[in-house]
Design an enzyme around this catalytic site. Structure first.
Site, mmCIF file in Angstrom:
data_model
loop_
_atom_site.group_PDB
_atom_site.id
_atom_site.type_symbol
_atom_site.label_atom_id
_atom_site.label_comp_id
_atom_site.label_asym_id
_atom_site.label_seq_id
_atom_site.Cartn_x
_atom_site.Cartn_y
_atom_site.Cartn_z
ATOM 1 N N ASP A 274 0.864 -1.175 0.000
ATOM 2 C CA ASP A 274 0.000 0.000 0.000
ATOM 3 C C ASP A 274 0.910 1.237 0.000
ATOM 4 O O ASP A 274 2.135 1.143 0.114
ATOM 5 C CB ASP A 274 -0.942 -0.026 1.208
ATOM 6 C CG ASP A 274 -2.185 0.849 0.979
ATOM 7 O OD1 ASP A 274 -2.167 1.699 0.068
ATOM 8 O OD2 ASP A 274 -3.170 0.695 1.716
ATOM 9 N N GLU A 472 -10.586 6.778 4.741
ATOM 10 C CA GLU A 472 -9.570 6.126 5.573
ATOM 11 C C GLU A 472 -9.613 6.623 7.029
ATOM 12 O O GLU A 472 -10.693 6.901 7.555
ATOM 13 C CB GLU A 472 -8.193 6.265 4.918
ATOM 14 C CG GLU A 472 -8.202 5.693 3.494
ATOM 15 C CD GLU A 472 -6.838 5.590 2.848
ATOM 16 O OE1 GLU A 472 -5.845 5.359 3.540
ATOM 17 O OE2 GLU A 472 -6.782 5.722 1.609
HETATM 18 C C1 BGC Z 1 -5.147 3.184 0.452
HETATM 19 C C2 BGC Z 1 -5.335 2.168 -0.652
HETATM 20 C C3 BGC Z 1 -5.258 2.829 -1.996
HETATM 21 C C4 BGC Z 1 -3.946 3.585 -2.103
HETATM 22 C C5 BGC Z 1 -3.739 4.259 -3.455
HETATM 23 C C6 BGC Z 1 -3.941 4.075 0.229
HETATM 24 O O1 BGC Z 1 -3.947 5.133 1.120
HETATM 25 O O2 BGC Z 1 -5.036 2.515 1.689
HETATM 26 O O3 BGC Z 1 -6.558 1.493 -0.493
HETATM 27 O O4 BGC Z 1 -5.414 1.886 -3.026
HETATM 28 O O5 BGC Z 1 -3.884 4.566 -1.097
HETATM 29 O O6 BGC Z 1 -4.490 5.380 -3.612
#
Ligand code: BGC
Length: 634
Positions: A274, A472
């Site tokens: 990630d 998030e």
């Molecule tokens: C998230 C992911 C995402 C990635 C790319 C991260 O902060 O946890 O789910 O795919 O960013 O944008």
């Protein structure tokens, strides 16, 4: 998964490429940079294997044509073979997690929580297929979806990315979503990426980036189960999770990444990190890189630190702290995915059949999104059968989410944290716009506190309230700070601590203006129908009491008309709660505790005919028993 194991031709092709690559190019293939931090020249000079657009990132002009042009330039740079550089096409990835939601004018589908309420695998498959087409229309070939979290605590800011609190629906969703996105890996397909491996839905107290303390058996039965379905469906990429399991970060967890996922479960595809997920493993970047590569991550999403990553991995390779065997294995997997997807055979992005396709955001796609919205709505209360609304009634439409397309879309829509207002979501309808299209005598309130509601002029009020967009950890609800301290102290490595969305799940405390508005209108004797727009169930006892009818609309996306169609009775309600609905804050995450009495149970939902049949399939009740048993053991 049959894709690579027995395919000798694929193996030979991968080995042929690998033999002609320098160490620099191998390391470059393991890197995914962000478009704003890397130019096409960087892709060529550093042999970068992939580029991403982080959520909210886009070319200056946010149109499919500009996206195609951007990826075309990356692709062309990667394909310019020369001394020390073998032509290997780049992969471009994006978070198309509810439609191609980063691109202006895309069809924005309900977030997964709404699809959980709709509980219709066929619908999920069709949505995934249409999402793939809109992604392809922008010249992109990879989406970081589906999210397979089984969210066990609605305090978690990512609850809406989850299909729900029970395993079985997430398993069904996993299969349908992967099949829809990847199809037969032909012209209509994009690569899927199941995320986040593993256990983020079970983080204690619903803390993003937190710790899942479950025993291995529970982790297998709850959190890993959807991945088995995704693997069976042939998912080619998987993303590691920010969370820890029993105090150890997943990004550095060899047992979870290599022994279980790649060994026991036979995942032959590419495991990606990630966003800078490696950096949480240690304060020392260099040792974090070594740990993550050795633990089994193949491709590194290092949007900010990719230069450093390359230097660091190079050092590790030279001094042997990361073996060439591990690097070759990572690169083999990356190449195998590119070959399996047919990337080498596809023409440059600008020349692909779906690129710039006029179907992007078209009526047919929006009709599908509208169907999804209709199926996702959950009717919680309908006193005196006030619903369905009469299309000729003098209806007052009020509330901060009534005419706000951005709020209906939620997080991961145009911007990472979502947007407010209507302009940035063109082609959409807000709930007010949907109502307006169906009911001639409806009017939009001008007063946020309902001062213009008038029993002489209004027969009924539709009040659309709820949360603001978030994504998030910024969407976490943190009931008390002690939880955070405890979680942090039980973990090795770092954890991001972000300002939470709130300190309670009670809507009347998070957004007192909502109850105020409902109460003001109800006090005038006008019956209030409340529609809640939110990324999770909230404690709404007081709002319910003041409302005659109450609908959970989740985060429906761009097609607010779908909400209006059901409210006016053109279609019936059929959504059922994908999460138990809390009576108090204490109900969050307590679904397996003895004596748990939520306000509305999992699976609850009314229709115009009465109560929707309860989900009491043998499977469902067996599953509930298993979960209860596992919870007790924990
Ligand atoms: C998230 C992911 C995402 C990635 C790319 C991260 O902060 O946890 O789910 O795919 O960013 O944008």
């Amino acid at each position: 998964m049959t894709l690579f194991g027995s395919d000798a031709q694929l193996r030979d092709r991968v080995n042929g490429l690998l033999a002609s690559m320098s160490l620099e190019q191998k390391i470059g293939q393991m890197v995914m940079a962000e478009r704003s931090t890397c130019s096409p020249e960087d892709v060529r000079n550093f042999h970068l294997g992939a580029v991403l657009c982080g959520s909210g990132s886009h070319p200056e002009e946010n149109t499919p044509a500009a996206w195609v042009k951007m990826n075309d330039a990356y692709w062309a740079a990667a394909m310019a073979a020369g001394p020390g550089h073998v032509a290997i096409p780049t992969l471009f990835g994006v978070d198309a997690i509810h439609g191609h939601c980063n691109v202006s004018g895309a069809t924005v589908f309900p977030h997964n929580i709404g699809l959980g309420a709709a509980a219709d695998a066929g619908l999920v498959r069709r949505i995934a297929q249409i999402t793939a087409r809109e992604v392809l229309a922008s010249g992109i070939e990879w989406t970081f979806a589906p999210n397979l979290a089984v969210a066990r605590n609605i305090c978690w800011g990512r609850s809406y990315e989850s299909v729900g609190e029970q395993v079985r629906p997430v398993v069904d969703f996993a299969r349908a979503a992967v099949e829809g996105l990847q199809g037969d890996l032909g012209e209509n397909a994009v690569l899927a990426c199941a995320k986040h491996w593993v256990g983020d839905g079970g983080n204690a107290h619903g803390i993003d980036h937190g710790n899942n303390p479950a025993e291995l058996e529970a982790l297998r039965e709850i959190d890993m189960a959807p991945y088995l379905a995704a693997l069976e469906a042939g998912v080619l990429t998987i993303m590691a999770s920010f969370n820890s399991w029993k105090g150890e970060k997943c990004h550095g967890h060899k047992f979870l990444l290599t022994d279980i996922l790649k060994g026991e479960l036979q995942f032959k595809g590419m495991l990606i990190s990630d966003w800078e997920g490696t950096t949480y493993l240690s304060d020392d970047y260099h040792s974090a890189v070594g740990q993550a590569v050795n633990a089994g991550i193949d491709m590194f999403m290092v949007p900010e630190s990719w230069h450093r990553f390359i230097e660091s991995l190079h050092q590790h390779a030279l001094n042997g702290s990361v073996s060439m065997t591990r690097i070759n294995n990572a690169v083999r997997r990356i190449l195998a995915v590119k070959i399996a997807y047919g990337l080498f055979e596809r023409p440059r992005p600008a020349a692909r059949p779906w690129s710039n396709h006029p179907s992007f955001g078209c009526a047919e796609h929006r009709n599908l999104a509208r169907e999804a919205v209709r199926k996702s709505l959950v009717l919680l209360q309908n006193r005196n059968s006030v619903l369905p609304l009469d299309k000729t009634a003098r209806l007052l439409v009020a509330g901060k989410n009534a005419h706000n397309r951005g709020h209906l879309c939620g997080g991961f829509s145009i911007e990472w944290q979502g947007v407010s207002g209507n302009e940035q979501i063109p082609g959409a309808t807000s709930i007010w716009e949907g109502v307006q299209a169906l009911a001639a005598n409806a009017s939009l309130s001008e007063d946020p506190l309902g001062g213009d509601a008038d029993p002489q002029q209004h027969d009924v009020a539709l009040v659309v309230v709820g949360e603001y967009p978030y994504a998030e950890g910024l969407g976490d609800v943190r009931l008390n700070e002690q939880m955070m301290v405890e979680t942090g102290s039980q973990m090795s490595g770092a954890m991001i601590v972000r300002e939470p969305y709130g300190r309670t799940l009670e809507l009347c405390q998070l957004h007192p203006e909502d109850l105020q508005l409902i109460s003001n209108i109800a006090a005038k004797g006008i019956p209030v129908v409340t529609v809640l727009v939110s990324g999770r169930p909230l404690v709404v006892n007081r709002e319910l009491e003041k409302s005659v009818a109450f609908v959970a609309a989740w985060l429906p996306g761009s097609e607010g008309l779908g909400v209006a169609e059901v409210l006016f009775g053109d279609y019936d309600f059929q959504g059922r709660l994908p999460f138990s609905w809390p009576r108090t804050d204490a109900d969050a995450g307590a679904q397996d505790q003895p004596g748990f009495t939520p306000l509305f149970p999992y699976g609850y939902g009314l229709s115009y005919q009465g109560m929707l049949e309860e989900n009491t399939s043998a499977n469902g009740s067996r599953l509930r028993k298993t979960l209860r048993r596992l919870a007790l053991r924990r």
